[in-house]
Design a protein around this motif. Structure first.
Motif, PDB file in Angstrom:
ATOM      1  N   ILE A 203       0.841  -1.207   0.000  1.00 59.35           N
ATOM      2  CA  ILE A 203       0.000   0.000   0.000  1.00 59.35           C
ATOM      3  C   ILE A 203       0.870   1.249   0.000  1.00 59.35           C
ATOM      4  CG2 ILE A 203      -1.607   1.340   1.410  1.00 59.35           C
ATOM      5  CD1 ILE A 203      -2.840  -1.379   2.251  1.00 59.35           C
ATOM      6  N   ILE A 204       1.935   1.256   0.788  1.00 60.06           N
ATOM      7  CA  ILE A 204       2.834   2.415   0.829  1.00 60.06           C
ATOM      8  C   ILE A 204       3.483   2.627  -0.540  1.00 60.06           C
ATOM      9  CG2 ILE A 204       5.002   3.277   1.796  1.00 60.06           C
ATOM     10  CD1 ILE A 204       4.186   1.900   4.429  1.00 60.06           C
ATOM     11  N   GLY A 205       3.921   1.542  -1.171  1.00 63.08           N
ATOM     12  CA  GLY A 205       4.546   1.645  -2.488  1.00 63.08           C
ATOM     13  C   GLY A 205       3.593   2.167  -3.544  1.00 63.08           C
ATOM     14  N   MET A 206       2.351   1.702  -3.522  1.00 59.60           N
ATOM     15  CA  MET A 206       1.361   2.185  -4.490  1.00 59.60           C
ATOM     16  C   MET A 206       1.045   3.657  -4.250  1.00 59.60           C
ATOM     17  SD  MET A 206       0.765  -0.088  -6.687  1.00 59.60           S
ATOM     18  CE  MET A 206      -0.674   0.567  -7.483  1.00 59.60           C
ATOM     19  N   ASN A 207       0.997   4.065  -2.994  1.00 58.48           N
ATOM     20  CA  ASN A 207       0.735   5.464  -2.680  1.00 58.48           C
ATOM     21  C   ASN A 207       1.864   6.351  -3.199  1.00 58.48           C
ATOM     22  OD1 ASN A 207      -0.473   7.719  -1.620  1.00 58.48           O
ATOM     23  ND2 ASN A 207       0.210   7.345   0.462  1.00 58.48           N
ATOM     24  N   LYS A 208       3.114   5.931  -3.006  1.00 56.13           N
ATOM     25  CA  LYS A 208       4.249   6.702  -3.506  1.00 56.13           C
ATOM     26  C   LYS A 208       4.251   6.757  -5.027  1.00 56.13           C
ATOM     27  CE  LYS A 208       7.319   5.917   0.362  1.00 56.13           C
ATOM     28  NZ  LYS A 208       8.046   7.105   0.736  1.00 56.13           N
ATOM     29  N   LYS A 209       3.883   5.665  -5.659  1.00 63.86           N
ATOM     30  CA  LYS A 209       3.830   5.627  -7.125  1.00 63.86           C
ATOM     31  C   LYS A 209       2.782   6.600  -7.641  1.00 63.86           C
ATOM     32  CE  LYS A 209       2.908   2.622 -11.002  1.00 63.86           C
ATOM     33  NZ  LYS A 209       1.602   2.241 -11.455  1.00 63.86           N
ATOM     34  N   ASN A 210       1.611   6.596  -7.044  1.00 69.78           N
ATOM     35  CA  ASN A 210       0.556   7.493  -7.487  1.00 69.78           C
ATOM     36  C   ASN A 210       0.932   8.957  -7.269  1.00 69.78           C
ATOM     37  OD1 ASN A 210      -1.086   5.427  -8.351  1.00 69.78           O
ATOM     38  ND2 ASN A 210      -2.150   5.252  -6.394  1.00 69.78           N
ATOM     39  N   LYS A 211       1.574   9.256  -6.153  1.00 69.27           N
ATOM     40  CA  LYS A 211       2.018  10.634  -5.900  1.00 69.27           C
ATOM     41  C   LYS A 211       3.055  11.064  -6.921  1.00 69.27           C
ATOM     42  CE  LYS A 211       1.082  11.108  -0.992  1.00 69.27           C
ATOM     43  NZ  LYS A 211       1.658  11.286   0.344  1.00 69.27           N
ATOM     44  N   GLU A 212       3.989  10.168  -7.246  1.00 68.91           N
ATOM     45  CA  GLU A 212       5.025  10.502  -8.215  1.00 68.91           C
ATOM     46  C   GLU A 212       4.420  10.725  -9.601  1.00 68.91           C
ATOM     47  OE1 GLU A 212       8.614   8.089 -10.263  1.00 68.91           O
ATOM     48  OE2 GLU A 212       8.669   8.179  -8.075  1.00 68.91           O
ATOM     49  N   GLU A 213       3.485   9.872  -9.998  1.00 67.77           N
ATOM     50  CA  GLU A 213       2.838  10.047 -11.295  1.00 67.77           C
ATOM     51  C   GLU A 213       2.027  11.333 -11.334  1.00 67.77           C
ATOM     52  OE1 GLU A 213       0.590   6.508 -11.970  1.00 67.77           O
ATOM     53  OE2 GLU A 213       2.322   5.405 -12.735  1.00 67.77           O
ATOM     54  N   LYS A 214       1.384  11.673 -10.237  1.00 67.31           N
ATOM     55  CA  LYS A 214       0.601  12.904 -10.177  1.00 67.31           C
ATOM     56  C   LYS A 214       1.522  14.115 -10.284  1.00 67.31           C
ATOM     57  CE  LYS A 214      -2.758  15.305  -7.320  1.00 67.31           C
ATOM     58  NZ  LYS A 214      -3.453  15.336  -6.036  1.00 67.31           N
ATOM     59  N   ASP A 215       2.665  14.069  -9.585  1.00 63.71           N
ATOM     60  CA  ASP A 215       3.610  15.184  -9.627  1.00 63.71           C
ATOM     61  C   ASP A 215       4.191  15.362 -11.027  1.00 63.71           C
ATOM     62  OD1 ASP A 215       3.160  15.688  -6.973  1.00 63.71           O
ATOM     63  OD2 ASP A 215       4.960  14.636  -6.271  1.00 63.71           O
ATOM     64  N   THR A 216       4.548  14.270 -11.684  1.00 67.24           N
ATOM     65  CA  THR A 216       5.117  14.383 -13.031  1.00 67.24           C
ATOM     66  C   THR A 216       4.052  14.827 -14.029  1.00 67.24           C
ATOM     67  OG1 THR A 216       4.760  12.025 -13.435  1.00 67.24           O
ATOM     68  CG2 THR A 216       6.935  12.688 -12.643  1.00 67.24           C
ATOM     69  N   GLY A 217       2.821  14.424 -13.823  1.00 71.66           N
ATOM     70  CA  GLY A 217       1.728  14.874 -14.694  1.00 71.66           C
ATOM     71  C   GLY A 217       1.479  16.362 -14.566  1.00 71.66           C
ATOM     72  N   GLU A 218       1.560  16.866 -13.367  1.00 74.52           N
ATOM     73  CA  GLU A 218       1.362  18.310 -13.146  1.00 74.52           C
ATOM     74  C   GLU A 218       2.528  19.109 -13.726  1.00 74.52           C
ATOM     75  OE1 GLU A 218       0.705  18.965  -9.021  1.00 74.52           O
ATOM     76  OE2 GLU A 218      -1.271  18.027  -9.033  1.00 74.52           O
ATOM     77  N   LYS A 219       3.744  18.579 -13.649  1.00 72.66           N
ATOM     78  CA  LYS A 219       4.890  19.280 -14.205  1.00 72.66           C
ATOM     79  C   LYS A 219       4.788  19.357 -15.727  1.00 72.66           C
ATOM     80  CE  LYS A 219       8.162  18.113 -10.557  1.00 72.66           C
ATOM     81  NZ  LYS A 219       9.347  17.311 -10.219  1.00 72.66           N
ATOM     82  N   GLU A 220       4.288  18.275 -16.362  1.00 75.69           N
ATOM     83  CA  GLU A 220       4.143  18.276 -17.818  1.00 75.69           C
ATOM     84  C   GLU A 220       3.091  19.271 -18.262  1.00 75.69           C
ATOM     85  OE1 GLU A 220       3.366  14.248 -18.890  1.00 75.69           O
ATOM     86  OE2 GLU A 220       5.413  13.592 -18.509  1.00 75.69           O
ATOM     87  N   LYS A 221       2.048  19.472 -17.471  1.00 72.11           N
ATOM     88  CA  LYS A 221       1.002  20.417 -17.835  1.00 72.11           C
ATOM     89  C   LYS A 221       1.511  21.856 -17.788  1.00 72.11           C
ATOM     90  CE  LYS A 221      -2.957  17.697 -16.313  1.00 72.11           C
ATOM     91  NZ  LYS A 221      -4.075  17.610 -15.365  1.00 72.11           N
ATOM     92  N   HIS A 222       2.430  22.131 -16.858  1.00 72.26           N
ATOM     93  CA  HIS A 222       2.938  23.495 -16.720  1.00 72.26           C
ATOM     94  C   HIS A 222       3.992  23.837 -17.761  1.00 72.26           C
ATOM     95  CE1 HIS A 222       0.616  24.312 -13.188  1.00 72.26           C
ATOM     96  NE2 HIS A 222       1.156  23.298 -12.515  1.00 72.26           N
ATOM     97  N   GLU A 223       4.561  22.843 -18.396  1.00 71.39           N
ATOM     98  CA  GLU A 223       5.624  23.110 -19.379  1.00 71.39           C
ATOM     99  C   GLU A 223       5.095  23.403 -20.742  1.00 71.39           C
ATOM    100  OE1 GLU A 223       8.248  19.794 -19.270  1.00 71.39           O
ATOM    101  OE2 GLU A 223       9.045  20.346 -17.339  1.00 71.39           O
TER     102      GLU A 223
END
Length: 65
Positions: free
Chosen positions: A45-65
């Protein structure tokens, strides 16, 4: 290797060890197997939570670029 991959791998390994201890070695390690399954689920569960947070962060960075 990302940290979330290590957590997922550790979770899967602990769950597998827990199942082995619960089924084949139940006379000696029955209750320990259940603890390993619970810890493995927690790490999964901890690993999946970290994965989802990382994907969300990279998705937000791509939108701002």
């Amino acid at each position: 290797m990302e940290k979330w991959r290590r957590m997922l791998f550790l979770g899967i390994v602990l769950i597998a060890l827990g199942v082995i201890f619960t089924t084949t070695l139940s006379s000696k390690f029955g209750s320990l197997g259940i603890v390993f399954i619970a810890l493995g689920g927690l790490f999964f569960i901890i690993g999946m939570n970290k994965k989802n947070k990382e994907e969300k962060d990279t998705g937000e960075k791509e939108k701002h670029e």
